[in-house]
Each structure stands twice: as structure tokens, then as C-alpha cells.
Scaffold this motif. Structure first.
Motif, PDB file in Angstrom:
ATOM      1  N   GLY A   1       0.399   7.286  -7.026  1.00  0.00           N
ATOM      2  CA  GLY A   1       0.432   6.019  -7.752  1.00  0.00           C
ATOM      3  C   GLY A   1      -0.937   5.423  -8.009  1.00  0.00           C
ATOM      4  N   SER A   2      -0.987   4.105  -8.113  1.00  0.00           N
ATOM      5  CA  SER A   2      -2.213   3.382  -8.425  1.00  0.00           C
ATOM      6  C   SER A   2      -3.253   3.543  -7.330  1.00  0.00           C
ATOM      7  N   PRO A   3      -4.549   3.601  -7.706  1.00  0.00           N
ATOM      8  CA  PRO A   3      -5.592   3.598  -6.671  1.00  0.00           C
ATOM      9  C   PRO A   3      -5.485   2.395  -5.731  1.00  0.00           C
ATOM     10  N   MET A   4      -4.896   1.305  -6.202  1.00  0.00           N
ATOM     11  CA  MET A   4      -4.770   0.111  -5.358  1.00  0.00           C
ATOM     12  C   MET A   4      -3.910   0.355  -4.122  1.00  0.00           C
ATOM     13  N   ASN A   5      -3.102   1.409  -4.157  1.00  0.00           N
ATOM     14  CA  ASN A   5      -2.339   1.734  -2.953  1.00  0.00           C
ATOM     15  C   ASN A   5      -3.249   2.028  -1.768  1.00  0.00           C
ATOM     16  N   ALA A   6      -4.510   2.351  -2.052  1.00  0.00           N
ATOM     17  CA  ALA A   6      -5.459   2.617  -0.966  1.00  0.00           C
ATOM     18  C   ALA A   6      -5.692   1.389  -0.095  1.00  0.00           C
ATOM     19  N   ILE A   7      -5.595   0.195  -0.697  1.00  0.00           N
ATOM     20  CA  ILE A   7      -5.933  -1.013   0.065  1.00  0.00           C
ATOM     21  C   ILE A   7      -4.790  -2.017   0.134  1.00  0.00           C
ATOM     22  N   GLU A   8      -3.669  -1.697  -0.481  1.00  0.00           N
ATOM     23  CA  GLU A   8      -2.530  -2.606  -0.440  1.00  0.00           C
ATOM     24  C   GLU A   8      -1.537  -2.183   0.633  1.00  0.00           C
ATOM     25  N   GLU A   9      -0.716  -3.125   1.030  1.00  0.00           N
ATOM     26  CA  GLU A   9       0.370  -2.849   1.965  1.00  0.00           C
ATOM     27  C   GLU A   9       1.669  -2.982   1.187  1.00  0.00           C
ATOM     28  N   ASN A  10       2.411  -1.889   1.050  1.00  0.00           N
ATOM     29  CA  ASN A  10       3.655  -1.915   0.294  1.00  0.00           C
ATOM     30  C   ASN A  10       4.580  -0.818   0.802  1.00  0.00           C
ATOM     31  N   GLN A  11       5.751  -0.721   0.195  1.00  0.00           N
ATOM     32  CA  GLN A  11       6.751   0.245   0.666  1.00  0.00           C
ATOM     33  C   GLN A  11       6.270   1.684   0.558  1.00  0.00           C
ATOM     34  N   PHE A  12       5.390   1.954  -0.389  1.00  0.00           N
ATOM     35  CA  PHE A  12       4.959   3.331  -0.600  1.00  0.00           C
ATOM     36  C   PHE A  12       3.954   3.777   0.464  1.00  0.00           C
ATOM     37  N   VAL A  13       2.981   2.935   0.776  1.00  0.00           N
ATOM     38  CA  VAL A  13       2.034   3.319   1.819  1.00  0.00           C
ATOM     39  C   VAL A  13       2.740   3.386   3.176  1.00  0.00           C
ATOM     40  N   LYS A  14       3.769   2.576   3.354  1.00  0.00           N
ATOM     41  CA  LYS A  14       4.584   2.708   4.567  1.00  0.00           C
ATOM     42  C   LYS A  14       5.246   4.084   4.595  1.00  0.00           C
ATOM     43  N   GLY A  15       5.689   4.549   3.423  1.00  0.00           N
ATOM     44  CA  GLY A  15       6.268   5.884   3.331  1.00  0.00           C
ATOM     45  C   GLY A  15       5.263   6.972   3.681  1.00  0.00           C
ATOM     46  N   PHE A  16       3.991   6.784   3.256  1.00  0.00           N
ATOM     47  CA  PHE A  16       2.948   7.747   3.612  1.00  0.00           C
ATOM     48  C   PHE A  16       2.802   7.820   5.131  1.00  0.00           C
ATOM     49  N   ARG A  17       2.774   6.651   5.761  1.00  0.00           N
ATOM     50  CA  ARG A  17       2.594   6.609   7.221  1.00  0.00           C
ATOM     51  C   ARG A  17       3.817   7.150   7.950  1.00  0.00           C
ATOM     52  N   ASP A  18       4.993   6.861   7.419  1.00  0.00           N
ATOM     53  CA  ASP A  18       6.221   7.297   8.086  1.00  0.00           C
ATOM     54  C   ASP A  18       6.358   8.818   8.073  1.00  0.00           C
ATOM     55  N   VAL A  19       5.977   9.459   6.978  1.00  0.00           N
ATOM     56  CA  VAL A  19       6.139  10.908   6.919  1.00  0.00           C
ATOM     57  C   VAL A  19       5.222  11.593   7.928  1.00  0.00           C
ATOM     58  N   VAL A  20       4.060  10.995   8.192  1.00  0.00           N
ATOM     59  CA  VAL A  20       3.130  11.571   9.163  1.00  0.00           C
ATOM     60  C   VAL A  20       3.755  11.639  10.555  1.00  0.00           C
TER      61      VAL A  20
END
Length: 276
Positions: free
Chosen positions: A28-47
Motif C-alpha cells: 500500500g501507501s508509503p505512509m503505512n511505514a509511519i501510520e498505525e492502522n489495520q494493515f500494519v497490525k496485519g504485518f505484525r500479526d503474521v510475524v
């Protein structure tokens, strides 16, 4: 030196492991690098479902080259390959080390296809914007494999298979792109609307998900022959082909699962895939 000897040498640094999963991340957007949202939570959860890797090989949509290249820098630069975003995004650094040894062994595994070792490219935002959420301590070595834009999807699917032995050495192979990615048609007025997509995006998301879950990959390799909706969804192959690398690494008996399976802004999808 043959492949078996190469992998034996690699084991001096990377201990043998159970077979690592493979993931495709809709970044998605480069802003996902510094934002907190459902998608970055998904990145962390899969780890949380993946053993900590000895190293990471990333195939990013943002390293689209003539020919295949592999980063070999010992300390890859954090590349801010975008424009028009807040200053805070340009200040982000992801100081993960590289792995020249893994780069050289990857090059050997790809033989007889030629792959150039590249000292100049670092980590583009397709890699670091995701990895900084997955591995925030930047303590896992990372290399990138470029995507040869002169080759069809079937070529990338077959090339990926040559990397499979790395999974037994604790190497996590990550594809980073977006299955549906049409920036020209982004609906910015509905950018934050939950799971919002144009009719053609809804159609493609459903068909692709069914192909994935059914293990029916031939239509995905022939994505450019799947009709008008697919042409809207994949106007260029750069963000799509990282998925094909992921699928090429699936082995018999392995299961596929989806996460972050949402549409965004009409013409983007965040759908991500894990194979294990």
C-alpha cells in the motif's frame, strides 16, 4: 561450485531450519511505514506465526529492472523512492544489515539464469516500509532481488522455484507489491473508507482470491488474458509480479491463507498471502 556445496557454505552462517513460510505483502501507501492502522497490525500479526528468520530475501515492486539483480551491500541504504509525502516519512531509516554471502548464494541458485550483483541499490520502500513493522529492531539481514521487466509472469514463477532451498536455511522470502494497483484511478475522496472498491476491483479481488485458494494459478500467470476488469486492476505488472514469486515457491502439501484482504480507495487492494 555446485548448489549443494554452496548451500553447505551458507550453513556456516545460517543454521538449518524447518521450512520457512513465504509471504506476499500488500504494502500500500508509503505512509503505512509511519501510520498505525489495520494493515500494519496485519504485518505484525503474521510475524507472530513465523519463526524468526536468519535472513530475508525481498522481491519488491519498486526494483523493476532490465535483467535480474541482487543487492550485495553490507549495509544497504534506506531509499526514499517517492515524492510529496510528509517530512517524517523521509526521516525514517531502516538500518538492517545486508548479506553479501546470501546474495552470492542466491546468484548461484538462479544459474543458469544470469543475475547481477548490485552494490548501489539499497532497501526501497516496498521492503523497508513493511519490514520496519515486521522486524522493528532491524536485526535481520535483508537482500533484495529485482524483477526483470522484460520477462512474462511464467518466467518469474519458474525462477522463484530455484530459491526454494533457501527456505530450509531460515531465509524468509517476502514478495511486496499490491495485487490490484491502479494509481491513476485512486478515489482520494474515499481513501479512508473501509473496504471500498470499484466494481471491477471487487470482481478481480474475488476471482484472484478464488484462484489462490483453489491453487488454480494458470489464470494468474495469464492475468493479461482475463478481461477488462483485470486490465484495470493490473495496468502494469510491477506490483503484481511479487505475488507470482510467492506462488512459485509453494510446495506440495503447503496451504495458502489470506490476510489484510481489503480494498482501498476504489482501485487498490491490500490482500496479502502466507504459504506454509
Amino acid at each position: 561450485m555446485d548448489t549443494l556445496n554452496s548451500l553447505s557454505n551458507l550453513s556456516d552462517s545460517f543454521s538449518a531450519t524447518d521450512k520457512m513460510p513465504v509471504v506476499f505483502i500488500g504494502h500500500g501507501s508509503p505512509m503505512n511505514a509511519i501510520e498505525e492502522n489495520q494493515f500494519v497490525k496485519g504485518f505484525r500479526d503474521v510475524v507472530k506465526t513465523i519463526p524468526k528468520p536468519n535472513a530475508i530475501l525481498c522481491v519488491s515492486a519498486h526494483w523493476f529492472t532490465r535483467g535480474t539483480k541482487i543487492t550485495i551491500s553490507k549495509q544497504p541504504e534506506t531509499i526514499h523512492d517517492f515524492g510529496g509525502f510528509p517530512r517524517a516519512l523521509y526521516e525514517v531509516q531502516y538500518p538492517a544489515p545486508g548479506s553479501p554471502e546470501l546474495a552470492k548464494e542466491t546468484q548461484k541458485l538462479l544459474t543458469p539464469e544470469l543475475a547481477e550483483l548490485d552494490e548501489k541499490w539499497g532497501l526501497d520502500h516496498g521492503a523497508w516500509s513493511v519490514l520496519r513493522h515486521m522486524y522493528p529492531d532491524a536485526d535481520v539481514p535483508v537482500i533484495q532481488l529485482s524483477i526483470d521487466y522484460t520477462k512474462p509472469a511464467s518466467y518469474h514463477f519458474e525462477l522463484a522455484k530455484r530459491l526454494s532451498e533457501l527456505r530450509n536455511k531460515g531465509v524468509l522470502i517476502v514478495g511486496s507489491g499490491n495485487i490490484i494497483h491502479n494509481l491513476r484511478m485512486v478515489d482520494f475522496s474515499n481513501f479512508n473508507k473501509v473496504d471500498y472498491g470499484y466494481d471491477w476491483a471487487v470482481e478481480v479481488r474475488e476471482k484472484v482470491n478464488n484462484f489462490l485458494l483453489d491453487g488454480n494459478y494458470q489464470p494468474l500467470l495469464n492475468y493479461d488474458q482475463q478481461g477488462t476488469a483485470f486490465r484495470y486492476a493490473i495496468p502494469t505488472p510491477d506490483h503484481y509480479l511479487p505475488l507470482i514469486y510467492t506462488l512459485g515457491l509453494q510446495e506440495k502439501g503447503e496451504q495458502i491463507s489470506l490476510f489484510n484482504d481489503k480494498l482501498m480507495a476504489g482501485s487498490l487492494s491490500m490482500t496479502s498471502v502466507k504459504i506454509s
